[in-house]
Design a protein around this motif. Structure first.
Motif, PDB file in Angstrom:
ATOM      1  N   ASP A 272       0.871  -1.178   0.000  1.00 47.76           N
ATOM      2  CA  ASP A 272       0.000   0.000   0.000  1.00 47.76           C
ATOM      3  C   ASP A 272       0.907   1.227   0.000  1.00 47.76           C
ATOM      4  N   LEU A 273       1.179   1.742  -1.174  1.00 46.54           N
ATOM      5  CA  LEU A 273       2.171   2.815  -1.328  1.00 46.54           C
ATOM      6  C   LEU A 273       1.737   4.090  -0.618  1.00 46.54           C
ATOM      7  N   ASN A 274       0.442   4.378  -0.637  1.00 48.11           N
ATOM      8  CA  ASN A 274      -0.021   5.593   0.040  1.00 48.11           C
ATOM      9  C   ASN A 274       0.252   5.522   1.541  1.00 48.11           C
ATOM     10  N   THR A 275       0.032   4.354   2.135  1.00 47.84           N
ATOM     11  CA  THR A 275       0.296   4.192   3.565  1.00 47.84           C
ATOM     12  C   THR A 275       1.783   4.283   3.858  1.00 47.84           C
ATOM     13  N   LEU A 276       2.608   3.640   3.038  1.00 48.23           N
ATOM     14  CA  LEU A 276       4.053   3.682   3.258  1.00 48.23           C
ATOM     15  C   LEU A 276       4.595   5.107   3.100  1.00 48.23           C
ATOM     16  N   HIS A 277       3.974   5.863   2.220  1.00 43.52           N
ATOM     17  CA  HIS A 277       4.364   7.269   2.062  1.00 43.52           C
ATOM     18  C   HIS A 277       3.911   8.084   3.272  1.00 43.52           C
ATOM     19  N   LYS A 278       2.726   7.782   3.758  1.00 41.07           N
ATOM     20  CA  LYS A 278       2.159   8.517   4.896  1.00 41.07           C
ATOM     21  C   LYS A 278       2.999   8.338   6.162  1.00 41.07           C
ATOM     22  N   ILE A 279       3.531   7.127   6.387  1.00 42.62           N
ATOM     23  CA  ILE A 279       4.310   6.889   7.602  1.00 42.62           C
ATOM     24  C   ILE A 279       5.766   7.333   7.449  1.00 42.62           C
ATOM     25  N   GLY A 280       6.125   7.811   6.250  1.00 41.93           N
ATOM     26  CA  GLY A 280       7.473   8.325   6.046  1.00 41.93           C
ATOM     27  C   GLY A 280       8.453   7.306   5.504  1.00 41.93           C
ATOM     28  N   PHE A 281       7.969   6.121   5.154  1.00 47.71           N
ATOM     29  CA  PHE A 281       8.869   5.093   4.630  1.00 47.71           C
ATOM     30  C   PHE A 281       9.293   5.401   3.199  1.00 47.71           C
ATOM     31  N   LEU A 282       8.392   5.977   2.415  1.00 47.25           N
ATOM     32  CA  LEU A 282       8.680   6.316   1.025  1.00 47.25           C
ATOM     33  C   LEU A 282       8.621   7.824   0.811  1.00 47.25           C
ATOM     34  N   ASP A 283       9.414   8.300  -0.146  1.00 44.95           N
ATOM     35  CA  ASP A 283       9.381   9.711  -0.515  1.00 44.95           C
ATOM     36  C   ASP A 283       8.349   9.982  -1.601  1.00 44.95           C
ATOM     37  N   SER A 284       7.962   8.938  -2.335  1.00 43.08           N
ATOM     38  CA  SER A 284       7.066   9.118  -3.474  1.00 43.08           C
ATOM     39  C   SER A 284       6.225   7.867  -3.656  1.00 43.08           C
ATOM     40  N   THR A 285       5.041   8.039  -4.252  1.00 44.04           N
ATOM     41  CA  THR A 285       4.203   6.889  -4.577  1.00 44.04           C
ATOM     42  C   THR A 285       4.207   6.594  -6.071  1.00 44.04           C
ATOM     43  N   THR A 286       4.948   7.383  -6.838  1.00 46.64           N
ATOM     44  CA  THR A 286       4.968   7.207  -8.293  1.00 46.64           C
ATOM     45  C   THR A 286       6.362   6.963  -8.852  1.00 46.64           C
ATOM     46  N   ASP A 287       7.392   7.272  -8.093  1.00 50.08           N
ATOM     47  CA  ASP A 287       8.763   7.039  -8.547  1.00 50.08           C
ATOM     48  C   ASP A 287       9.135   5.591  -8.222  1.00 50.08           C
ATOM     49  N   PHE A 288       8.866   4.690  -9.166  1.00 53.35           N
ATOM     50  CA  PHE A 288       9.037   3.272  -8.875  1.00 53.35           C
ATOM     51  C   PHE A 288      10.497   2.859  -8.768  1.00 53.35           C
ATOM     52  N   LYS A 289      11.377   3.607  -9.363  1.00 48.69           N
ATOM     53  CA  LYS A 289      12.800   3.316  -9.172  1.00 48.69           C
ATOM     54  C   LYS A 289      13.181   3.543  -7.710  1.00 48.69           C
ATOM     55  N   HIS A 290      12.746   4.670  -7.173  1.00 46.64           N
ATOM     56  CA  HIS A 290      12.985   4.966  -5.754  1.00 46.64           C
ATOM     57  C   HIS A 290      12.298   3.936  -4.853  1.00 46.64           C
TER      58      HIS A 290
ATOM     59  N   GLU B  35       7.933  -2.395  17.138  1.00 45.20           N
ATOM     60  CA  GLU B  35       7.715  -1.926  15.769  1.00 45.20           C
ATOM     61  C   GLU B  35       6.514  -0.987  15.781  1.00 45.20           C
ATOM     62  N   PRO B  36       6.672   0.266  15.357  1.00 45.84           N
ATOM     63  CA  PRO B  36       5.555   1.217  15.409  1.00 45.84           C
ATOM     64  C   PRO B  36       4.320   0.713  14.681  1.00 45.84           C
TER      65      PRO B  36
ATOM     66  N   ALA C  39      13.463   4.851  24.434  1.00 46.10           N
ATOM     67  CA  ALA C  39      14.751   4.159  24.561  1.00 46.10           C
ATOM     68  C   ALA C  39      14.846   2.936  23.654  1.00 46.10           C
ATOM     69  N   LEU C  40      13.859   2.769  22.772  1.00 45.92           N
ATOM     70  CA  LEU C  40      13.795   1.543  21.971  1.00 45.92           C
ATOM     71  C   LEU C  40      14.021   1.795  20.492  1.00 45.92           C
ATOM     72  N   ASN C  41      14.983   2.595  20.157  1.00 45.27           N
ATOM     73  CA  ASN C  41      15.461   2.695  18.773  1.00 45.27           C
ATOM     74  C   ASN C  41      14.629   3.548  17.836  1.00 45.27           C
ATOM     75  N   GLY C  42      13.710   4.347  18.366  1.00 47.60           N
ATOM     76  CA  GLY C  42      13.021   5.321  17.521  1.00 47.60           C
ATOM     77  C   GLY C  42      12.089   4.704  16.501  1.00 47.60           C
ATOM     78  N   ASN C  43      11.786   5.475  15.463  1.00 46.17           N
ATOM     79  CA  ASN C  43      10.849   5.066  14.428  1.00 46.17           C
ATOM     80  C   ASN C  43      11.606   4.629  13.175  1.00 46.17           C
ATOM     81  N   PRO C  44      11.615   3.329  12.857  1.00 44.58           N
ATOM     82  CA  PRO C  44      12.383   2.850  11.702  1.00 44.58           C
ATOM     83  C   PRO C  44      11.819   3.299  10.366  1.00 44.58           C
ATOM     84  N   TRP C  45      10.526   3.655  10.317  1.00 43.91           N
ATOM     85  CA  TRP C  45       9.929   4.018   9.030  1.00 43.91           C
ATOM     86  C   TRP C  45      10.482   5.350   8.525  1.00 43.91           C
ATOM     87  N   GLN C  46      10.804   6.265   9.419  1.00 44.39           N
ATOM     88  CA  GLN C  46      11.154   7.622   9.011  1.00 44.39           C
ATOM     89  C   GLN C  46      12.656   7.845   8.871  1.00 44.39           C
TER      90      GLN C  46
END
Length: 406
Positions: free
Chosen positions: A116-134, A234-235, A379-386
């Protein structure tokens, strides 16, 4: 002469523009054979077909970007071949001559069917939902894959086993979270043996750690590590229903916690819940490699038993009976919790759960006494998605900051 009428979209032109071979191949062979049978030259063939020389050359050489499908139909009749056969020849050529382009398309198709690219973009995991190379590079880098198709080999749900059909968004998100959690846990080197007996003995101490909102969970995770049980955080990702999960990693238990409700006491309840699965469902977890505490099995006997176990370990029924009559006295509840080695918010959240059906305002009245998870997880390693780091890098930091020195 027919002109090259623009009958189709640019996508169709790009798709068919270069699918014919530039050297000798089936299409050219059929054409030259047909000229020989008729005893004519190419110029005469052009007159018969009523097409321009550049159109025919483009077809034979694979350089025609704007293809008149009517001309293609005439060409099939001229060759005494069915249009279907001509098309089949084109697709065969496409599969070999445009392998790289097809592979790029398969990657894009796999990605949209499994994430779900929109969700992954929303949580900060992806910079774009259309740049498939990225997107492809980010996913491969994060999971440590050589190819994105390796993602499919790590299944959690039979309904997610096919990459050819788009799945519901919540299942895509759940699958991503689970794969990320298991991969994270599997990269941590727990060099202690799992000891079920010692885990039983340690359980009463877990409640005591809850009193320290900032460092209690951190210390409990370190203690459990020494018993052979790896616990990570895991957040939570909006839209999925996962309360926690237990995995079999190198024949040892690994627990993933998440902030499903965002309440501090819920983390402790989830931890105790998953510990029950470790203690009583370990053989099944080893067989299936994981257990997920979620919506589908919320009312199963195993989940009810795990909930009862978690509650009895944190606030036994008799203890709850003693404090309920004074629940409106925050000073009494605080001192009662301290005397029984438990964080007061755990008492409050159980009370709210028990009374929410008959008292619609109960959460509002006691919400101020139920903190969120922010202090506990700091103390547990922050947010891995961002953070643009791989699972390998994240777990290396976890190993150094949480588990090393034990």
């Amino acid at each position: 002469m027919l002109d090259n009428t623009d009958l189709f979209h640019d996508e169709d032109r790009l798709f068919l523009g270069n699918i014919f071979g530039k050297s000798e191949g089936p299409i050219r062979q059929h054409f030259e054979k047909r000229l020989a049978e008729l005893g004519i030259n190419q110029t005469t063939a052009l007159s018969i077909l009523d097409i321009e020389s550049r159109t025919l050359t483009g077809i034979l050489d694979g350089t025609q970007k704007r293809l008149d499908f009517l001309a293609l139909l005439k060409f099939a009749h001229f060759l005494n071949l069915s249009p279907e056969h001509v098309v089949s020849l084109l697709f065969k050529k496409l599969q070999t001559g445009f392998k790289d382009e097809l592979e790029e398309y398969k990657v894009r198709e796999f990605i949209v069917n499994n994430f779900d690219l929109n969700t992954l973009h929303k949580i900060g995991f992806l910079d774009s939902t259309t740049d498939f190379k990225h997107i492809n590079e980010r996913l491969i880098s994060y999971f440590g894959y050589k190819s994105i198709f390796e993602y499919e080999s790590e299944k959690f749900d039979s309904a997610l086993s096919s990459s050819t059909k788009r799945k519901p968004k919540d299942k895509l998100t759940k699958n991503f979270w689970l794969k990320s959690a298991r991969k994270n846990a599997s990269k941590i080197n727990n060099y202690f043996e799992y000891d079920r007996g010692k885990l039983f003995e340690y359980i009463p101490k877990l409640r005591w750690h809850s009193m320290n909102e900032e460092k209690g969970l951190y210390q409990a995770i370190r203690d459990l590590f020494k018993l052979g049980v790896t616990v990570i955080f895991e957040p939570y990702i909006d839209g999925m229903y996962v309360r926690g999960a237990t995995f079999a990693v190198n024949d040892k238990p690994a627990i993933a916690l998440t902030n499903y409700t965002n309440y501090y006491p819920s983390l402790w309840f989830a931890l105790m819940h998953e510990i029950h699965h470790v203690l009583y469902d370990w053989e099944l977890i080893q067989l299936e490699s994981y257990h997920v505490s979620g919506a589908l099995d919320l009312f199963s006997k195993e989940e009810v038993d795990a909930d009862d176990f978690a509650r009895s370990c944190l606030v036994p029924i008799e203890m709850m009976k003693d404090v309920v009559p004074y629940i409106g006295n925050s000073t009494f509840v605080r001192e009662f919790a301290k005397a029984n080695y438990i964080h007061p918010s755990i008492i409050y959240i159980f009370y709210c759960w028990d009374n929410q059906d008959k008292d619609k305002k109960v959460w509002g009245r006691f919400n101020e006494f139920i903190p969120n998870v922010s202090k506990a997880i700091s103390a547990l390693n922050g947010n891995p998605w961002q953070k643009r780091r791989s699972i390998k890098e994240i777990t290396q930091q976890r190993q150094e900051e949480v588990f090393n020195g034990l």
